[in-house]
Structures are given as C-alpha cells and as structure tokens.
Design a protein around this motif. Structure first.
Motif, PDB file in Angstrom:
ATOM      1  N   LYS A 117       0.972  -1.015  -0.194  1.00 51.16           N
ATOM      2  CA  LYS A 117      -0.195   0.114   0.047  1.00 51.16           C
ATOM      3  C   LYS A 117       0.714   1.226  -0.033  1.00 51.16           C
ATOM      4  O   LYS A 117       0.530   2.319  -0.764  1.00 51.16           O
ATOM      5  CB  LYS A 117      -0.764   0.187   1.121  1.00 51.16           C
ATOM      6  CG  LYS A 117      -1.934  -0.875   1.021  1.00 51.16           C
ATOM      7  CD  LYS A 117      -3.126  -0.857   2.111  1.00 51.16           C
ATOM      8  CE  LYS A 117      -4.423  -1.717   2.018  1.00 51.16           C
ATOM      9  NZ  LYS A 117      -5.323  -1.735   2.716  1.00 51.16           N
ATOM     10  N   GLU A 118       1.998   1.224   0.898  1.00 50.18           N
ATOM     11  CA  GLU A 118       2.823   2.406   0.863  1.00 50.18           C
ATOM     12  C   GLU A 118       3.498   2.587  -0.690  1.00 50.18           C
ATOM     13  O   GLU A 118       3.734   3.649  -1.041  1.00 50.18           O
ATOM     14  CB  GLU A 118       3.817   1.815   1.906  1.00 50.18           C
ATOM     15  CG  GLU A 118       4.967   3.177   1.935  1.00 50.18           C
ATOM     16  CD  GLU A 118       4.351   4.680   2.128  1.00 50.18           C
ATOM     17  OE1 GLU A 118       4.897   5.611   2.364  1.00 50.18           O
ATOM     18  OE2 GLU A 118       3.193   4.901   2.759  1.00 50.18           O
TER      19      GLU A 118
ATOM     20  N   GLU B  70      -6.427  10.416   8.625  1.00 53.64           N
ATOM     21  CA  GLU B  70      -6.177  11.844   9.774  1.00 53.64           C
ATOM     22  C   GLU B  70      -5.095  12.729   8.854  1.00 53.64           C
ATOM     23  O   GLU B  70      -5.107  13.865   9.344  1.00 53.64           O
ATOM     24  CB  GLU B  70      -5.808  10.982  11.049  1.00 53.64           C
ATOM     25  CG  GLU B  70      -5.719  12.228  12.083  1.00 53.64           C
ATOM     26  CD  GLU B  70      -5.436  11.531  13.422  1.00 53.64           C
ATOM     27  OE1 GLU B  70      -6.104  11.997  14.323  1.00 53.64           O
ATOM     28  OE2 GLU B  70      -4.508  10.638  13.538  1.00 53.64           O
ATOM     29  N   GLY B  71      -4.098  11.909   8.431  1.00 52.38           N
ATOM     30  CA  GLY B  71      -2.811  12.713   8.034  1.00 52.38           C
ATOM     31  C   GLY B  71      -3.326  13.523   6.842  1.00 52.38           C
ATOM     32  O   GLY B  71      -2.847  14.633   6.532  1.00 52.38           O
ATOM     33  N   CYS B  72      -4.131  12.818   5.998  1.00 49.69           N
ATOM     34  CA  CYS B  72      -4.623  13.461   4.762  1.00 49.69           C
ATOM     35  C   CYS B  72      -5.600  14.863   5.223  1.00 49.69           C
ATOM     36  O   CYS B  72      -5.592  15.888   4.678  1.00 49.69           O
ATOM     37  CB  CYS B  72      -5.608  12.547   4.091  1.00 49.69           C
ATOM     38  SG  CYS B  72      -4.470  11.353   2.932  1.00 49.69           S
ATOM     39  N   SER B  73      -6.061  14.557   6.298  1.00 50.86           N
ATOM     40  CA  SER B  73      -7.013  15.940   6.804  1.00 50.86           C
ATOM     41  C   SER B  73      -6.166  17.084   7.135  1.00 50.86           C
ATOM     42  O   SER B  73      -7.133  18.042   7.204  1.00 50.86           O
ATOM     43  CB  SER B  73      -8.023  15.358   7.941  1.00 50.86           C
ATOM     44  OG  SER B  73      -7.184  15.130   9.039  1.00 50.86           O
ATOM     45  N   LYS B  74      -4.855  16.927   7.471  1.00 48.14           N
ATOM     46  CA  LYS B  74      -4.100  18.136   7.762  1.00 48.14           C
ATOM     47  C   LYS B  74      -3.789  18.945   6.612  1.00 48.14           C
ATOM     48  O   LYS B  74      -3.440  19.802   6.469  1.00 48.14           O
ATOM     49  CB  LYS B  74      -2.893  17.492   8.609  1.00 48.14           C
ATOM     50  CG  LYS B  74      -3.067  16.793   9.811  1.00 48.14           C
ATOM     51  CD  LYS B  74      -2.065  16.318  10.623  1.00 48.14           C
ATOM     52  CE  LYS B  74      -2.284  15.780  11.638  1.00 48.14           C
ATOM     53  NZ  LYS B  74      -1.439  14.937  12.540  1.00 48.14           N
ATOM     54  N   VAL B  75      -4.005  18.131   5.184  1.00 48.27           N
ATOM     55  CA  VAL B  75      -3.769  18.932   4.056  1.00 48.27           C
ATOM     56  C   VAL B  75      -4.857  19.209   3.282  1.00 48.27           C
ATOM     57  O   VAL B  75      -5.132  20.109   2.578  1.00 48.27           O
ATOM     58  CB  VAL B  75      -3.015  17.909   3.218  1.00 48.27           C
ATOM     59  CG1 VAL B  75      -2.539  18.240   1.834  1.00 48.27           C
ATOM     60  CG2 VAL B  75      -1.607  17.443   4.010  1.00 48.27           C
TER      61      VAL B  75
ATOM     62  N   PRO C 159       0.291  11.411   3.575  1.00 46.41           N
ATOM     63  CA  PRO C 159       1.007  10.855   4.578  1.00 46.41           C
ATOM     64  C   PRO C 159       1.469   9.159   4.080  1.00 46.41           C
ATOM     65  O   PRO C 159       0.838   8.600   3.304  1.00 46.41           O
ATOM     66  CB  PRO C 159       0.067  10.885   5.735  1.00 46.41           C
ATOM     67  CG  PRO C 159      -1.246  10.803   4.826  1.00 46.41           C
ATOM     68  CD  PRO C 159      -0.985  11.418   3.693  1.00 46.41           C
ATOM     69  N   ARG C 160       2.169   8.949   4.940  1.00 45.76           N
ATOM     70  CA  ARG C 160       2.456   7.303   4.859  1.00 45.76           C
ATOM     71  C   ARG C 160       1.387   6.466   5.419  1.00 45.76           C
ATOM     72  O   ARG C 160       0.611   6.900   6.179  1.00 45.76           O
ATOM     73  CB  ARG C 160       3.714   6.995   5.522  1.00 45.76           C
ATOM     74  CG  ARG C 160       5.046   7.767   5.059  1.00 45.76           C
ATOM     75  CD  ARG C 160       6.556   7.410   5.942  1.00 45.76           C
ATOM     76  NE  ARG C 160       6.365   6.101   5.871  1.00 45.76           N
ATOM     77  CZ  ARG C 160       7.271   5.408   5.001  1.00 45.76           C
ATOM     78  NH1 ARG C 160       7.834   5.948   3.854  1.00 45.76           N
ATOM     79  NH2 ARG C 160       7.432   4.155   4.965  1.00 45.76           N
ATOM     80  N   TRP C 161       1.413   5.365   4.916  1.00 49.83           N
ATOM     81  CA  TRP C 161       0.451   4.422   5.134  1.00 49.83           C
ATOM     82  C   TRP C 161       1.227   3.617   6.244  1.00 49.83           C
ATOM     83  O   TRP C 161       2.072   3.090   6.266  1.00 49.83           O
ATOM     84  CB  TRP C 161       0.081   3.217   4.153  1.00 49.83           C
ATOM     85  CG  TRP C 161      -1.221   2.501   4.484  1.00 49.83           C
ATOM     86  CD1 TRP C 161      -1.098   1.298   5.160  1.00 49.83           C
ATOM     87  CD2 TRP C 161      -2.472   2.849   4.130  1.00 49.83           C
ATOM     88  NE1 TRP C 161      -2.433   0.786   5.281  1.00 49.83           N
ATOM     89  CE2 TRP C 161      -3.289   1.629   4.655  1.00 49.83           C
ATOM     90  CE3 TRP C 161      -3.288   3.656   3.316  1.00 49.83           C
ATOM     91  CZ2 TRP C 161      -4.783   1.906   4.464  1.00 49.83           C
ATOM     92  CZ3 TRP C 161      -4.511   3.729   3.413  1.00 49.83           C
ATOM     93  CH2 TRP C 161      -5.476   2.671   3.754  1.00 49.83           C
TER      94      TRP C 161
ATOM     95  N   ASP D 175      -0.843  12.873  -4.596  1.00 48.85           N
ATOM     96  CA  ASP D 175       0.222  14.167  -4.481  1.00 48.85           C
ATOM     97  C   ASP D 175       1.126  13.528  -3.665  1.00 48.85           C
ATOM     98  O   ASP D 175       1.121  13.727  -2.307  1.00 48.85           O
ATOM     99  CB  ASP D 175      -0.499  15.279  -3.986  1.00 48.85           C
ATOM    100  CG  ASP D 175       0.374  16.549  -3.938  1.00 48.85           C
ATOM    101  OD1 ASP D 175       1.501  16.392  -4.067  1.00 48.85           O
ATOM    102  OD2 ASP D 175      -0.082  17.757  -4.050  1.00 48.85           O
ATOM    103  N   ARG D 176       2.514  12.923  -4.175  1.00 49.02           N
ATOM    104  CA  ARG D 176       3.321  12.381  -3.108  1.00 49.02           C
ATOM    105  C   ARG D 176       4.120  13.614  -2.144  1.00 49.02           C
ATOM    106  O   ARG D 176       4.544  13.162  -1.105  1.00 49.02           O
ATOM    107  CB  ARG D 176       4.598  11.993  -4.085  1.00 49.02           C
ATOM    108  CG  ARG D 176       3.969  10.474  -4.842  1.00 49.02           C
ATOM    109  CD  ARG D 176       4.909   9.728  -5.462  1.00 49.02           C
ATOM    110  NE  ARG D 176       5.789  10.816  -6.366  1.00 49.02           N
ATOM    111  CZ  ARG D 176       5.674  10.998  -7.513  1.00 49.02           C
ATOM    112  NH1 ARG D 176       4.647  11.001  -8.180  1.00 49.02           N
ATOM    113  NH2 ARG D 176       6.525  11.933  -8.135  1.00 49.02           N
ATOM    114  N   GLU D 177       3.834  14.865  -2.506  1.00 50.19           N
ATOM    115  CA  GLU D 177       4.447  15.620  -1.565  1.00 50.19           C
ATOM    116  C   GLU D 177       3.613  15.720  -0.295  1.00 50.19           C
ATOM    117  O   GLU D 177       4.079  16.090   0.754  1.00 50.19           O
ATOM    118  CB  GLU D 177       4.756  17.085  -2.300  1.00 50.19           C
ATOM    119  CG  GLU D 177       5.712  17.031  -3.356  1.00 50.19           C
ATOM    120  CD  GLU D 177       7.091  16.764  -3.080  1.00 50.19           C
ATOM    121  OE1 GLU D 177       7.545  17.241  -2.161  1.00 50.19           O
ATOM    122  OE2 GLU D 177       7.707  15.832  -3.911  1.00 50.19           O
TER     123      GLU D 177
END
Length: 159
Positions: free
Chosen positions: A39-40, A132-137, A118-120, A113-115
């Motif tokens: 997945k990563e 949750e990491g995506c929600s920061k962006v 977040p990591r899986w 968008d690799r930049e």
C-alpha cells in the motif's frame, strides 16, 4: 475523453487510476506487513493520479468509482468519504467525523500528491491514521452514499 469526462469536465480524464486489491490468497500467502508495504509503494507510483484501496472482503458497488471521480472533480482539494455496509446491514460511518473505527480504506479516495500524502502506517487502524494525516492537508467531505459492501466472512465452527 470519455462521456463521463465530457459531462463533468474532469481533471482526471487523462489520468491513470489504480485500485489496490488485496485478495484472500495474497493476504494468506504474504501476511499483513507485506501488504502494508505494498500500500505504501502504491502511494509512491508517479503514474497513478488517484489512489483507492480496499481489502479482500470489500466489494465496490456499481457506480462507486464514478462517485469518487465526480466528487474529486467538483472539489479537488477535498477528500470524499462515503459509507460501506456490513452483511448484517450496519453502516460505517455512523456519524460524520474522523474517529478511529468510523472509517475504512475502501470508502475514500485521494489524489496521489506524493508531496502531501502521509505514509500508510503499520497498525491495524492504518486507514484511520492515513485519512487523519490527509485531513491536515485536504478538507474531508462526508457523503451518505454507500459505495462498498463487505463480503460475508466464513464463520469458523469449533468443536
């Protein structure tokens, strides 16, 4: 451009979409840590523009991918989160909100968008951690439509 792209003027019309499908055979033969690594790896593929992920017991319903594409086209800086249904009829999510246990990997799609992705992670709740990491962006948009059905699991009988 296909009919969908013309209708919605989709920015994803010439994009490649990859659906990461974990089969029972793959899961049983390689184990969870290997699949998390896969997945990563998919997240890092430069030729993939939209990332979807689902597990061996997830079945996308007809029109599900169109729903993802439609929402990503309308709001490219928002991640659409839909719902899935268990065989007994229960729905996830129960109430819109980013809480552990209230999401599953098959009910959201993200721009690759690799930049900014977040990591899986490696824990069982990695789908929640990732979102949750995506929600920061990106903003998270909650949609009532059910896009996925969980396949019934076999029941083990001991005795």
């Amino acid at each position: 451009k296909d009919e969908y792209d013309q209708k919605y003027n989709s920015p994803y019309s010439d994009k490649r979409i990859y659906i990461f499908n974990i089969t029972e055979e793959t899961y049983s033969s390689v184990g969870e840590k290997y699949l998390i690594a896969l997945k990563e790896l998919i997240r890092l593929f430069p030729m993939v523009d939209i990332v979807y992920s689902h597990d061996d017991d997830d079945i996308y319903l007809p029109g599900a991918l169109d729903k993802f594409r439609e929402k990503l086209t309308a709001n490219p800086d928002h991640i659409p989160v839909f719902r899935f249904r268990y065989p007994d009829g229960r729905l996830v999510w129960t109430e819109p909100g980013l809480t552990c246990g209230n999401v599953g990997s098959a009910i959201f799609a993200v721009p690759n968008d690799r930049e900014r992705l977040p990591r899986w992670g490696t824990r069982y709740e990695a789908d929640f951690d990732f979102l949750e990491g995506c929600s920061k962006v990106w903003a998270i948009d909650w949609h009532d439509a059910v896009v996925c059905q969980v396949r019934p699991h076999e029941i083990a009988v001991s005795g």
